[in-house]
Design an enzyme around this catalytic site. Structure first.
Site, mmCIF file in Angstrom:
data_model
loop_
_atom_site.group_PDB
_atom_site.id
_atom_site.type_symbol
_atom_site.label_atom_id
_atom_site.label_comp_id
_atom_site.label_asym_id
_atom_site.label_seq_id
_atom_site.Cartn_x
_atom_site.Cartn_y
_atom_site.Cartn_z
ATOM 1 C CG ASP A 85 -0.274 -0.070 2.538
ATOM 2 O OD1 ASP A 85 -0.012 0.992 3.140
ATOM 3 O OD2 ASP A 85 -0.004 -1.200 3.010
ATOM 4 C CG ASP A 174 -6.161 4.435 7.189
ATOM 5 O OD1 ASP A 174 -6.260 3.957 8.334
ATOM 6 O OD2 ASP A 174 -5.087 4.906 6.738
ATOM 7 C CD GLU A 176 -3.725 4.963 10.429
ATOM 8 O OE1 GLU A 176 -2.648 5.051 11.052
ATOM 9 O OE2 GLU A 176 -3.818 4.493 9.264
#
Length: 286
Positions: A85, A174, A176
């Site tokens: 990634d 994503d 986080e």
């Protein structure tokens, strides 16, 4: 002096004036109460200040640690596919080098919040595809800057869409640690879960696909209350740097992708798809 009767126009006028005054005072009072039409809109965090420094795992490595140097020998899986990634911090990527080393798929950061697009997106997204890889795009979430629906729409409009060409993975979200402040972006566990539901529902309505969720077990436990709301629908992409994927977030019985290092060859972030290549193709095809 004439006596004013109850139905006289003078008394009616005074009554109307009194009622109007009461109504005006009531409206003024309500306007200052939270949750009413006149209340101020909830404040939003400013747009990201350094989105080029935010990528899948950038905050995981900071909060949970990362491997450095040579990797330990990974256990042999029944079947797996090597991937990577990337984001703008990788610049122009040497896709032919990665392809020759056995990398067969890639996730590329497309967007963050509703203000940032990766300036290297075309080279990375199209370059991985042209090298032969299956590729997908991901969105770095900032749930305190705008709604889940707004960010899903921005993502789809700026590279995060999907097409059934056999070479495009569903978009990934994503989730986080916050690079700009409070770990959970100032949201309660319920608020965070609802924000993600908003994102996923919008993404599905725009693309027909259920998005992948990237998250660590530790962050998930802390910021969603270890929610089980998504495990039966959204594929899991989990980061843990070392020789084992370890404990998974609640709701998932298995992971789909494992980000196992942030210091692999050529680009740093390397991943393993949990299955054979034909299962990766199936994920792409929906």
């Amino acid at each position: 002096m004439p006596v004013l009767r109850s139905g006289s126009p003078h008394r009616s006028a005074r009554s109307r004036a009194t009622v109007a005054g009461i109504l005006l005072a009531t409206v003024s009072l309500l306007a200052g109460l939270p949750g009413t039409a006149g209340a101020a809109a909830p404040s939003r965090a400013p747009e990201p200040r350094h989105p080029d420094q935010d990528w899948a795992g950038s905050q995981i490595a900071r909060h949970e640690g990362a491997t450095t140097g040579l990797l330990p020998a990974l256990p042999s899986l029944t079947a797996s596919v090597e991937g990577v990634d990337v984001s703008s911090h990788n610049g122009n990527v040497a896709w032919s080098t990665l392809w020759s080393s056995g990398v067969k798929y890639a996730y590329v950061k497309a967007t963050e919040s509703t203000s940032y697009t990766n300036p290297y997106f075309a080279q990375q997204y199209n370059g991985s595809y042209n090298s032969g890889m299956i590729r997908g795009a991901y969105h770095f979430a900032t749930p305190d800057t705008s709604s889940g629906a707004a960010q899903a729409n921005y993502f789809v409009d700026h590279g995060g869409g999907w097409s059934k060409d056999g070479k495009t993975l569903p978009g990934a979200l994503d989730m986080e640690y916050n690079p700009y402040g409070a770990t959970c972006y100032g949201l309660s566990a319920t608020g965070m879960v609802n924000w993600m539901k908003d994102f996923f529902a919008t993404y599905r309505s725009r693309t027909g696909r259920d998005a992948v969720v990237y998250t660590s077990t530790s962050w998930w436990q802390q910021c969603t209350g270890n929610s089980t709301a998504f495990g039966s629908v959204n594929p899991l992409w989990v980061p843990r740097y070392g020789s084992s994927v370890g404990e998974l977030p609640a709701g998932w019985g298995f992971h789909t992708i494992w980000q196992y290092t942030s210091s692999g060859p050529t680009v740093g972030d390397h991943d393993r798809f949990n299955g054979a290549y034909d299962r990766l193709q199936a994920l792409a095809n929906g």
